[in-house]
Design a protein around this motif. Structure first.
Motif, PDB file in Angstrom:
ATOM      1  N   SER A  74       0.872  -1.081  -0.034  1.00 47.31           N
ATOM      2  CA  SER A  74      -0.019  -0.120   0.086  1.00 47.31           C
ATOM      3  C   SER A  74       0.916   1.329   0.040  1.00 47.31           C
ATOM      4  CB  SER A  74      -0.926  -0.210   1.181  1.00 47.31           C
ATOM      5  OG  SER A  74      -0.362   0.093   2.448  1.00 47.31           O
ATOM      6  N   TRP A  75       0.149   2.357  -0.104  1.00 44.62           N
ATOM      7  CA  TRP A  75       0.805   3.658  -0.053  1.00 44.62           C
ATOM      8  C   TRP A  75       1.502   3.904   1.183  1.00 44.62           C
ATOM      9  CZ3 TRP A  75       3.091   7.519  -2.562  1.00 44.62           C
ATOM     10  CH2 TRP A  75       3.034   8.579  -1.975  1.00 44.62           C
ATOM     11  N   GLY A  76       0.807   3.294   2.385  1.00 40.49           N
ATOM     12  CA  GLY A  76       1.501   3.467   3.680  1.00 40.49           C
ATOM     13  C   GLY A  76       2.533   3.038   3.939  1.00 40.49           C
ATOM     14  N   ASP A  77       2.814   1.818   3.359  1.00 39.91           N
ATOM     15  CA  ASP A  77       4.068   0.821   3.399  1.00 39.91           C
ATOM     16  C   ASP A  77       4.927   1.492   2.637  1.00 39.91           C
ATOM     17  OD1 ASP A  77       2.471  -1.194   4.850  1.00 39.91           O
ATOM     18  OD2 ASP A  77       1.919  -2.176   3.064  1.00 39.91           O
ATOM     19  N   LEU A  78       4.663   2.090   1.477  1.00 48.49           N
ATOM     20  CA  LEU A  78       5.786   2.759   0.713  1.00 48.49           C
ATOM     21  C   LEU A  78       6.203   3.869   1.208  1.00 48.49           C
ATOM     22  CD1 LEU A  78       7.698   3.011  -1.805  1.00 48.49           C
ATOM     23  CD2 LEU A  78       5.791   4.325  -2.841  1.00 48.49           C
ATOM     24  N   ALA A  79       5.280   4.839   1.797  1.00 44.14           N
ATOM     25  CA  ALA A  79       5.599   6.069   2.542  1.00 44.14           C
ATOM     26  C   ALA A  79       6.461   5.770   3.834  1.00 44.14           C
ATOM     27  CB  ALA A  79       4.399   6.662   3.115  1.00 44.14           C
ATOM     28  N   ALA A  80       6.147   4.609   4.510  1.00 43.92           N
ATOM     29  CA  ALA A  80       7.033   4.333   5.809  1.00 43.92           C
ATOM     30  C   ALA A  80       8.469   4.077   5.516  1.00 43.92           C
ATOM     31  CB  ALA A  80       6.364   3.178   6.459  1.00 43.92           C
ATOM     32  N   VAL A 139       3.782  10.661  -5.493  1.00 43.94           N
ATOM     33  CA  VAL A 139       2.579  10.948  -5.213  1.00 43.94           C
ATOM     34  C   VAL A 139       1.669   9.544  -5.634  1.00 43.94           C
ATOM     35  CG1 VAL A 139       0.471  11.937  -6.274  1.00 43.94           C
ATOM     36  CG2 VAL A 139       2.841  13.201  -6.499  1.00 43.94           C
ATOM     37  N   ARG A 140       0.748   9.449  -4.416  1.00 47.51           N
ATOM     38  CA  ARG A 140      -0.261   8.204  -4.583  1.00 47.51           C
ATOM     39  C   ARG A 140      -1.101   8.455  -5.571  1.00 47.51           C
ATOM     40  NH1 ARG A 140      -5.252   7.513  -2.033  1.00 47.51           N
ATOM     41  NH2 ARG A 140      -5.661   5.230  -1.816  1.00 47.51           N
ATOM     42  N   GLU A 141      -1.482   7.960  -6.551  1.00 47.24           N
ATOM     43  CA  GLU A 141      -2.730   7.821  -7.535  1.00 47.24           C
ATOM     44  C   GLU A 141      -3.516   6.447  -7.370  1.00 47.24           C
ATOM     45  OE1 GLU A 141      -2.842  10.240  -9.647  1.00 47.24           O
ATOM     46  OE2 GLU A 141      -1.060  11.166  -9.505  1.00 47.24           O
ATOM     47  N   LYS A 153     -10.390   4.239  -9.473  1.00 43.26           N
ATOM     48  CA  LYS A 153     -10.927   4.200  -7.924  1.00 43.26           C
ATOM     49  C   LYS A 153     -10.677   2.658  -7.307  1.00 43.26           C
ATOM     50  CE  LYS A 153     -14.555   7.277  -9.114  1.00 43.26           C
ATOM     51  NZ  LYS A 153     -16.064   7.547  -8.850  1.00 43.26           N
ATOM     52  N   LEU A 154      -9.600   2.070  -7.580  1.00 39.86           N
ATOM     53  CA  LEU A 154      -9.384   0.742  -7.239  1.00 39.86           C
ATOM     54  C   LEU A 154      -8.044   0.301  -6.753  1.00 39.86           C
ATOM     55  CD1 LEU A 154     -11.371  -1.775  -6.875  1.00 39.86           C
ATOM     56  CD2 LEU A 154     -10.775  -2.447  -8.841  1.00 39.86           C
ATOM     57  N   HIS A 155      -7.076   0.508  -7.854  1.00 42.25           N
ATOM     58  CA  HIS A 155      -5.776   0.035  -7.714  1.00 42.25           C
ATOM     59  C   HIS A 155      -4.653   1.257  -7.402  1.00 42.25           C
ATOM     60  CE1 HIS A 155      -7.020  -3.448  -9.795  1.00 42.25           C
ATOM     61  NE2 HIS A 155      -7.474  -2.525 -10.805  1.00 42.25           N
ATOM     62  N   GLU A 156      -3.930   1.210  -6.439  1.00 45.56           N
ATOM     63  CA  GLU A 156      -2.912   2.078  -5.930  1.00 45.56           C
ATOM     64  C   GLU A 156      -1.772   2.212  -6.803  1.00 45.56           C
ATOM     65  OE1 GLU A 156      -2.948   3.442  -1.243  1.00 45.56           O
ATOM     66  OE2 GLU A 156      -2.376   1.348  -1.721  1.00 45.56           O
ATOM     67  N   TRP A 157      -1.128   3.147  -7.277  1.00 44.66           N
ATOM     68  CA  TRP A 157       0.032   3.522  -8.191  1.00 44.66           C
ATOM     69  C   TRP A 157       0.851   4.391  -7.161  1.00 44.66           C
ATOM     70  CZ3 TRP A 157       1.309   2.062 -13.487  1.00 44.66           C
ATOM     71  CH2 TRP A 157       0.653   1.077 -13.837  1.00 44.66           C
ATOM     72  N   ASP A 177      -0.897  14.109   2.844  1.00 44.67           N
ATOM     73  CA  ASP A 177      -1.660  12.566   2.632  1.00 44.67           C
ATOM     74  C   ASP A 177      -1.068  11.936   1.500  1.00 44.67           C
ATOM     75  OD1 ASP A 177      -2.953  13.329   4.904  1.00 44.67           O
ATOM     76  OD2 ASP A 177      -4.605  14.020   3.863  1.00 44.67           O
ATOM     77  N   ASP A 178      -1.195  12.256   0.310  1.00 46.58           N
ATOM     78  CA  ASP A 178      -0.777  11.442  -0.901  1.00 46.58           C
ATOM     79  C   ASP A 178       0.191  11.987  -1.593  1.00 46.58           C
ATOM     80  OD1 ASP A 178      -3.126   9.765  -0.401  1.00 46.58           O
ATOM     81  OD2 ASP A 178      -4.322  10.800  -1.626  1.00 46.58           O
ATOM     82  N   GLU A 179       1.394  12.877  -0.884  1.00 43.99           N
ATOM     83  CA  GLU A 179       2.494  13.351  -1.635  1.00 43.99           C
ATOM     84  C   GLU A 179       3.703  13.169  -0.508  1.00 43.99           C
ATOM     85  OE1 GLU A 179       2.227  16.567  -4.443  1.00 43.99           O
ATOM     86  OE2 GLU A 179       3.695  17.510  -2.951  1.00 43.99           O
ATOM     87  N   ILE A 180       4.733  12.979  -1.243  1.00 35.22           N
ATOM     88  CA  ILE A 180       5.980  12.866  -0.207  1.00 35.22           C
ATOM     89  C   ILE A 180       7.185  13.426  -1.173  1.00 35.22           C
ATOM     90  CG2 ILE A 180       7.798  11.837   1.002  1.00 35.22           C
ATOM     91  CD1 ILE A 180       5.811   9.524   1.605  1.00 35.22           C
ATOM     92  N   ARG A 181       7.841  14.464  -0.851  1.00 42.34           N
ATOM     93  CA  ARG A 181       8.943  15.117  -1.751  1.00 42.34           C
ATOM     94  C   ARG A 181      10.174  14.805  -0.789  1.00 42.34           C
ATOM     95  NH1 ARG A 181       7.253  20.034  -4.929  1.00 42.34           N
ATOM     96  NH2 ARG A 181       5.044  19.846  -5.043  1.00 42.34           N
ATOM     97  N   ILE A 182      11.227  14.078  -1.749  1.00 42.95           N
ATOM     98  CA  ILE A 182      12.403  13.827  -1.028  1.00 42.95           C
ATOM     99  C   ILE A 182      13.431  14.685  -1.861  1.00 42.95           C
ATOM    100  CG2 ILE A 182      11.346  11.612  -0.267  1.00 42.95           C
ATOM    101  CD1 ILE A 182      13.121  10.507  -2.714  1.00 42.95           C
TER     102      ILE A 182
END
Length: 135
Positions: free
Chosen positions: A3-9, A47-49, A53-57, A22-27
Motif C-alpha cells: 500500500s501507499w502507507g507501506d511505501l511512505a514508511a 504521489v499516490r495515484e 478508484k481501485l488500484h494504488e500506484w 496525505d498522498d504526496e512525499i517530496r524527497i
C-alpha cells in the motif's frame, strides 16, 4: 509493498523527506550516497495515484526546469535517446520526468531502481538543458 502507507514508511526511513502531505512525499535525492564526491541533489516527488478508484500506484516525478526556458524539441529528442525508466511531461510551468508503478505486489527494487534512474536522468538533463542544479 502492499500500500501507499507501506511505501511512505519505507521512504521516510530511507530518504531525506523535505515535505509530506496525505498522498504526496517530496524527497531530496542525494547522489553523495552513491559517490562521496558528488554533492548534487535532485528533488523527487512521490504521489499516490488511484487507477479506476481501485488500484494504488505511485508516480515518481522530478521537476528539472521551466518549460518556457528550454527547446522542447531538442529536450524530447534527448529524453528519447537517453531515458530508460521515465518519460517527460509539462506539469504546470515545469518540465518533469516521471514514471509510475503499481503498488500491489511491488518489490522494493522495482521502486528504488527506477527512482534512482529517474533522479539521475533528471539531474543530468537539468544540467545539460537548464545549466544548473536548481531542483
Amino acid at each position: 509493498m502492499a500500500s501507499w502507507g507501506d511505501l511512505a514508511a519505507y521512504v521516510r526511513d530511507t530518504y531525506d523527506v523535505i515535505s509530506e502531505e496525505d498522498d504526496e512525499i517530496r524527497i531530496l535525492f542525494n547522489f553523495e550516497q552513491f559517490d562521496e564526491d558528488d554533492e548534487r541533489t535532485q528533488v523527487v516527488i512521490l504521489v499516490r495515484e488511484v487507477l479506476d478508484k481501485l488500484h494504488e500506484w505511485v508516480q515518481i516525478a522530478s521537476p528539472i526546469g521551466l518549460a518556457a526556458d528550454v527547446d522542447l524539441h531538442a529536450f524530447l529528442v534527448e529524453v528519447g535517446n537517453s531515458s530508460i525508466a521515465c518519460g517527460a511531461a509539462i506539469m504546470g510551468d515545469h518540465v518533469v520526468l516521471r514514471h509510475s508503478l503499481p503498488l500491489q505486489d511491488l518489490d522494493i527494487h522495482e521502486f528504488t531502481d527506477p527512482l534512482a534512474l529517474l533522479a539521475g536522468t533528471a539531474d543530468q538533463l537539468e544540467e545539460q538543458f537548464f545549466g544548473g542544479d536548481n531542483y
